[in-house]
Scaffold this active site. Structure first.
Site, PDB file in Angstrom:
ATOM      1  N   LYS A  44       0.820  -1.197   0.000  1.00  0.00           N
ATOM      2  CA  LYS A  44       0.000   0.000   0.000  1.00  0.00           C
ATOM      3  C   LYS A  44       0.863   1.261   0.000  1.00  0.00           C
ATOM      4  CE  LYS A  44      -3.162  -2.364   3.082  1.00  0.00           C
ATOM      5  NZ  LYS A  44      -3.492  -2.503   4.504  1.00  0.00           N
ATOM      6  N   GLY A  45       2.082   1.143   0.517  1.00  0.00           N
ATOM      7  CA  GLY A  45       2.902   2.319   0.791  1.00  0.00           C
ATOM      8  C   GLY A  45       3.127   3.250  -0.386  1.00  0.00           C
ATOM      9  N   GLU A 100       7.849   2.369  -5.705  1.00  0.00           N
ATOM     10  CA  GLU A 100       7.865   1.902  -4.307  1.00  0.00           C
ATOM     11  C   GLU A 100       8.052   3.095  -3.370  1.00  0.00           C
ATOM     12  OE1 GLU A 100       7.134   0.023  -2.077  1.00  0.00           O
ATOM     13  OE2 GLU A 100       8.574  -1.602  -1.811  1.00  0.00           O
ATOM     14  N   ASP A 101       7.557   2.979  -2.148  1.00  0.00           N
ATOM     15  CA  ASP A 101       7.744   4.053  -1.176  1.00  0.00           C
ATOM     16  C   ASP A 101       9.180   4.109  -0.665  1.00  0.00           C
ATOM     17  OD1 ASP A 101       7.511   1.662   0.210  1.00  0.00           O
ATOM     18  OD2 ASP A 101       5.901   2.325   1.532  1.00  0.00           O
ATOM     19  N   ASP A 104      14.636  -0.780   1.554  1.00  0.00           N
ATOM     20  CA  ASP A 104      15.377  -0.996   2.795  1.00  0.00           C
ATOM     21  C   ASP A 104      16.386  -2.120   2.543  1.00  0.00           C
ATOM     22  OD1 ASP A 104      15.657  -0.603   5.677  1.00  0.00           O
ATOM     23  OD2 ASP A 104      14.534  -2.445   5.955  1.00  0.00           O
ATOM     24  N   LYS A 132      17.160   3.551   1.838  1.00  0.00           N
ATOM     25  CA  LYS A 132      18.056   3.358   2.992  1.00  0.00           C
ATOM     26  C   LYS A 132      19.188   2.440   2.544  1.00  0.00           C
ATOM     27  CE  LYS A 132      14.618   3.272   6.754  1.00  0.00           C
ATOM     28  NZ  LYS A 132      13.945   2.327   7.678  1.00  0.00           N
ATOM     29  N   PHE A 153      13.314   4.177  11.589  1.00  0.00           N
ATOM     30  CA  PHE A 153      12.009   3.732  11.099  1.00  0.00           C
ATOM     31  C   PHE A 153      11.134   4.974  10.962  1.00  0.00           C
ATOM     32  CE2 PHE A 153       7.896   1.846  10.815  1.00  0.00           C
ATOM     33  CZ  PHE A 153       8.156   0.763   9.991  1.00  0.00           C
ATOM     34  N   ASP A 160       3.867   3.368   6.700  1.00  0.00           N
ATOM     35  CA  ASP A 160       3.075   3.091   7.904  1.00  0.00           C
ATOM     36  C   ASP A 160       3.922   2.524   9.028  1.00  0.00           C
ATOM     37  OD1 ASP A 160       3.481   0.502   6.568  1.00  0.00           O
ATOM     38  OD2 ASP A 160       2.149  -0.266   8.121  1.00  0.00           O
ATOM     39  N   ARG A 166       0.008   6.574   7.552  1.00  0.00           N
ATOM     40  CA  ARG A 166       0.278   6.706   6.109  1.00  0.00           C
ATOM     41  C   ARG A 166      -0.137   8.080   5.591  1.00  0.00           C
ATOM     42  NH1 ARG A 166       1.490   1.615   3.943  1.00  0.00           N
ATOM     43  NH2 ARG A 166       0.413  -0.151   4.859  1.00  0.00           N
TER      44      ARG A 166
HETATM   45  P1  IMP Z   1      12.693  -4.220   1.929  1.00  0.00           P
HETATM   46  O1  IMP Z   1      12.211  -5.497   1.298  1.00  0.00           O
HETATM   47  O2  IMP Z   1      13.481  -4.499   3.173  1.00  0.00           O
HETATM   48  O3  IMP Z   1      13.446  -3.338   0.960  1.00  0.00           O
HETATM   49  O4  IMP Z   1      11.436  -3.491   2.499  1.00  0.00           O
HETATM   50  C1  IMP Z   1      10.765  -2.606   1.794  1.00  0.00           C
HETATM   51  C2  IMP Z   1       9.427  -2.295   2.413  1.00  0.00           C
HETATM   52  O5  IMP Z   1       9.446  -2.230   3.825  1.00  0.00           O
HETATM   53  C3  IMP Z   1       9.044  -0.920   1.933  1.00  0.00           C
HETATM   54  O6  IMP Z   1       8.208  -1.035   0.822  1.00  0.00           O
HETATM   55  C4  IMP Z   1       8.348  -0.296   3.088  1.00  0.00           C
HETATM   56  O7  IMP Z   1       6.969  -0.388   2.875  1.00  0.00           O
HETATM   57  C5  IMP Z   1       8.755  -1.085   4.292  1.00  0.00           C
HETATM   58  N1  IMP Z   1       9.668  -0.271   5.116  1.00  0.00           N
HETATM   59  C6  IMP Z   1      11.007  -0.308   5.167  1.00  0.00           C
HETATM   60  N2  IMP Z   1      11.500   0.616   6.004  1.00  0.00           N
HETATM   61  C7  IMP Z   1      10.439   1.288   6.484  1.00  0.00           C
HETATM   62  C8  IMP Z   1      10.287   2.395   7.382  1.00  0.00           C
HETATM   63  O8  IMP Z   1      11.236   2.999   7.899  1.00  0.00           O
HETATM   64  N3  IMP Z   1       9.006   2.788   7.610  1.00  0.00           N
HETATM   65  C9  IMP Z   1       7.924   2.198   7.061  1.00  0.00           C
HETATM   66  N4  IMP Z   1       8.018   1.174   6.207  1.00  0.00           N
HETATM   67  C10 IMP Z   1       9.255   0.714   5.914  1.00  0.00           C
HETATM   68 MG    MG Z   2       6.325  -0.744   0.547  1.00  0.00          MG
END
Ligand code: IMP
Ligand code: MG
Length: 185
Positions: A44-45, A100-101, A104, A132, A153, A160, A166
């Protein structure tokens, strides 16, 4: 109000976000000039960023959405990516831009990109509003990056914590006790 009381501080204000979205839109317009584009938002982000971004892209484009879950209700990636809602468009020979939002660990997008490549698109590129890089667990090429953020975070602008916050127009850090409270429940 309880809601505002949960916020420790604003990390990135509205103006900074929207200025960067405009620049990204121009960059994407230049990249896809003369091509037709399918913009796929990661729910949803990504929905707030995507709504702002597509209005800054001056190309013919279509939209679709995919919904994945990688976190459950925690603040750490589980590494397990589950597709909750797939796209409805046939992407064969199309130029796909994943929106994507935040990236990480990179696990979610890396998994999604691999999955979509099996459907034979003309190309797949990735656009994220926030990045990040210090948290990456996998090598992932990210084509368009809005803003780098430190390893906090964060919530707001689509992001969210446990499905709340959000709708905050800026990116914020919550008070430590908000995260603690949730863990103790
Ligand atoms: P990844 O697979 O670790 O890259 O995670 C990505 C997803 O985790 C993103 O699409 C975000 O929705 C969520 N996410 C990662 N870090 C944060 C944060 O600091 N706040 C909120 N959502 C996060
Ligand atoms: Mg996301």
């Amino acid at each position: 109000m309880q809601y505002n009381d949960d916020i420790e501080r604003v990390l990135i204000d509205k103006e900074t976000i929207l200025k960067r979205v405009k620049e990204l839109g121009a960059e994407i317009t230049r990249t896809y000039e003369g091509k037709e584009l399918l913009v796929v938002g990661v729910l949803k982000g990504g929905f707030i960023f995507m709504a702002d971004l597509v209005r800054e892209i001056r190309c013919k484009l279509q939209l679709d959405f995919i919904s994945v879950s990688s976190y459950g209700n925690s603040t750490e990636s589980s590494g397990i990516v589950r597709i909750i809602k797939d796209i409805e468009t046939n992407i064969a020979n199309k130029h796909v831009l994943l929106v994507e939002d935040l990236i990480d660990t990179g696990l979610t997008l890396s998994h999604l990109k691999q999955l979509l490549y099996t459907r034979k698109p003309a190309s797949i590129k990735i656009c994220t509003m926030f990045d990040k890089p210090s948290r990456r667990k996998i090598n992932l090429e990210v084509d368009f990056i809005g803003l780098e953020v430190p390893d906090y975070f964060i919530v707001g602008y689509g992001l969210d914590y446990s499905e709340s916050y959000r709708n905050l127009p800026e990116v914020c850090v919550l008070k430590p006790e908000v995260y603690r409270k949730k863990c103790e429940q």
